[in-house]
Design a protein around this motif. Structure first.
Motif, short mmCIF file in Angstrom:
data_model
loop_
_atom_site.label_atom_id
_atom_site.label_comp_id
_atom_site.label_asym_id
_atom_site.label_seq_id
_atom_site.Cartn_x
_atom_site.Cartn_y
_atom_site.Cartn_z
N ILE A 73 0.82 -1.15 0.04
CA ILE A 73 -0.22 -0.03 0.12
C ILE A 73 0.59 1.16 0.00
CG2 ILE A 73 -1.60 1.20 1.45
CD1 ILE A 73 -3.01 -1.30 2.27
N GLN B 159 2.37 1.31 -3.60
CA GLN B 159 1.40 1.72 -4.77
C GLN B 159 0.15 1.81 -4.26
OE1 GLN B 159 1.96 -0.88 -8.23
NE2 GLN B 159 4.10 -0.62 -8.47
N PRO B 160 -0.20 3.07 -3.62
CA PRO B 160 -1.64 3.09 -2.72
C PRO B 160 -2.67 2.82 -3.52
CG PRO B 160 -0.27 5.10 -3.11
CD PRO B 160 0.47 4.24 -3.36
N ASP B 161 -2.70 3.04 -4.88
CA ASP B 161 -3.76 3.14 -5.92
C ASP B 161 -3.80 2.14 -6.69
OD1 ASP B 161 -4.97 5.13 -4.42
OD2 ASP B 161 -4.30 6.86 -5.89
N SER B 162 -3.00 0.82 -6.59
CA SER B 162 -2.58 -0.11 -7.39
C SER B 162 -3.75 -1.13 -7.60
CB SER B 162 -1.21 -0.78 -7.61
OG SER B 162 -1.03 -1.30 -6.46
N SER B 163 -4.41 -1.47 -6.44
CA SER B 163 -5.19 -2.76 -6.25
C SER B 163 -6.17 -2.51 -5.09
CB SER B 163 -4.43 -3.94 -6.06
OG SER B 163 -5.16 -5.00 -5.69
N HIS B 164 -7.55 -2.98 -5.31
CA HIS B 164 -8.60 -2.76 -4.24
C HIS B 164 -8.25 -3.83 -3.20
CE1 HIS B 164 -10.45 -5.42 -7.09
NE2 HIS B 164 -11.06 -6.16 -5.96
N TYR C 225 -6.39 -3.79 0.26
CA TYR C 225 -7.10 -3.14 1.25
C TYR C 225 -8.28 -3.96 2.02
CZ TYR C 225 -4.98 1.48 -0.38
OH TYR C 225 -4.06 2.41 -0.67
N LYS D 200 -11.37 2.82 1.39
CA LYS D 200 -10.29 2.86 0.43
C LYS D 200 -10.61 1.68 -0.58
CE LYS D 200 -6.90 4.53 -1.98
NZ LYS D 200 -6.86 5.85 -2.59
N GLN E 297 -13.54 2.37 -2.68
CA GLN E 297 -13.38 3.44 -3.54
C GLN E 297 -12.68 3.14 -4.97
OE1 GLN E 297 -10.83 6.60 -1.92
NE2 GLN E 297 -11.18 7.93 -3.72
N LEU E 298 -11.76 2.45 -4.54
CA LEU E 298 -10.92 1.55 -5.95
C LEU E 298 -11.74 0.56 -6.72
CD1 LEU E 298 -7.40 1.20 -4.36
CD2 LEU E 298 -8.06 3.06 -5.57
N ARG F 11 -14.05 2.92 -8.71
CA ARG F 11 -13.63 3.65 -9.78
C ARG F 11 -13.07 2.58 -10.87
NH1 ARG F 11 -7.87 5.95 -8.13
NH2 ARG F 11 -9.31 7.24 -6.76
#
Length: 331
Positions: free
Chosen positions: A65, A68-73, A76, A94, A97-98, A101
């Protein structure tokens, strides 16, 4: 890099086959080649969770995380399961949210369907968190309603969402709404079994929880259908026979109920792993004996369990058979 790719492919195959030890070893080798690869970290973490090394898995997910905080739901949602309270809520939100998106951006129908299912599960995770760790928060009930509504709006035909709605409505003593949601859940599972989707195979724990809730709203008919499915999978689980007994008791088929409780106690003697509370069994047996009255002493507990429409089986038994032959007949 060819060796790295080969290791990752092999690890994925093992993980998909639920060979967690083999997957862990292969992902570990891949991670020595590329220590900063987040996909490898996430895959290794999943294997570690399933082999019991929760702390190492948590550490890997946190590294992933941070990198790469936005790479995979997925990371989380996994980390949320390993945490508690507000920390878990932060992870779930979080992750959701991913997922939302990604669902909005993809044009692939299969991916959309998978993400929708994952989003529904995410809603359920947030609701369950507010029923447990965060139940004392001032907004807990409202958060439950918000996320139940969100899950149902996403997919009214999602069995997990409907089952949770039923459970929450039971807690709120809204039994009619609970019954509607639970019956809807059963019908959705039945439909998915017919069309052969993955969701058509709920876990043993899911079926047991659903049966208990169905009994709480008086739907012994739906409950027994599920119990027969469990019986086909494994008839040596004490909880199966206990719940059969509860269902028969509710139908006033006291002979069949007592035979099931007897079978439960016999199976219970031969196992060390069960979720059944022995005191719960003893209480149910005592209540059924009282309800059966004088007839209770005339029942031959070694006789086959019947599921006839009438109460003829509760008039006493004549022929003896081994208790291993006890098996509720299908309606």
């Amino acid at each position: 890099m060819e060796e790295f790719s080969t290791l990752c492919d092999m690890a994925e195959e093992q993980m998909n086959a639920m060979n967690w030890d083999a997957g862990r070893d292969l992902f570990s080798k891949a991670l020595t080649i590329d220590p900063t690869n987040c996909e490898v970290m996430d895959g290794l973490a999943e294997c570690l969770i399933n082999t019991g090394d929760v702390e190492k898995a948590k550490e890997l997910l946190q590294h992933s995380i941070k990198a790469q905080p936005d790479s995979s739901h997925g990371k989380y949602m996994y980390l949320g399961q390993l945490m508690g309270g507000k920390d878990a809520l932060q992870m779930y939100r979080k992750g959701y949210q991913l997922m939302a998106r990604a669902h909005a951006q993809t044009t692939d129908e299969t991916e959309k369907r998978e993400l929708l299912h994952a989003m529904c599960s995410g809603c359920c995770s947030i609701v369950e968190l507010h029923l447990t760790d965060l139940c004392d928060e001032p907004n807990a009930e409202q958060e439950c309603e918000t996320w139940l509504t969100e899950g149902f709006k996403l997919d009214p035909k999602n069995p997990e969402v409907n089952m949770l709605i039923g459970s929450v409505r039971l807690r709120q003593c809204r039994e009619k709404e609970a019954e509607e949601a639970l019956v809807r859940c059963c019908e959705l599972f039945e439909h998915e079994e017919e069309v052969g989707t993955e969701e058509a195979h709920p876990t043993f724990a899911t079926k047991v929880e659903l049966v208990r809730n169905l009994l709480n709203v008086g739907r012994t008919d739906k409950a027994k259908i599920l119990l027969h499915q469990i019986q086909d999978m494994c008839d040596t689980e004490p909880t199966l026979w206990f719940l059969f007994g509860k269902a028969y008791h509710m139908e006033k088929r006291f002979s069949s109920a007592l035979k099931c409780f007897y079978k439960c106690s016999r199976v219970l003697d031969g196992t060390t792993e069960t979720v059944l509370d022995v005191q719960e069994l003893l209480k149910a047996q005592a209540e059924t004996k009282v309800a059966a009255g004088e007839m209770a002493d005339k029942i031959d507990l070694n006789q086959p369990i019947t599921d006839s429409e009438g109460e003829g089986d509760d008039e006493g038994d004549e022929d003896e058979e081994d208790d291993d032959d006890l098996e509720p007949m299908r309606d």
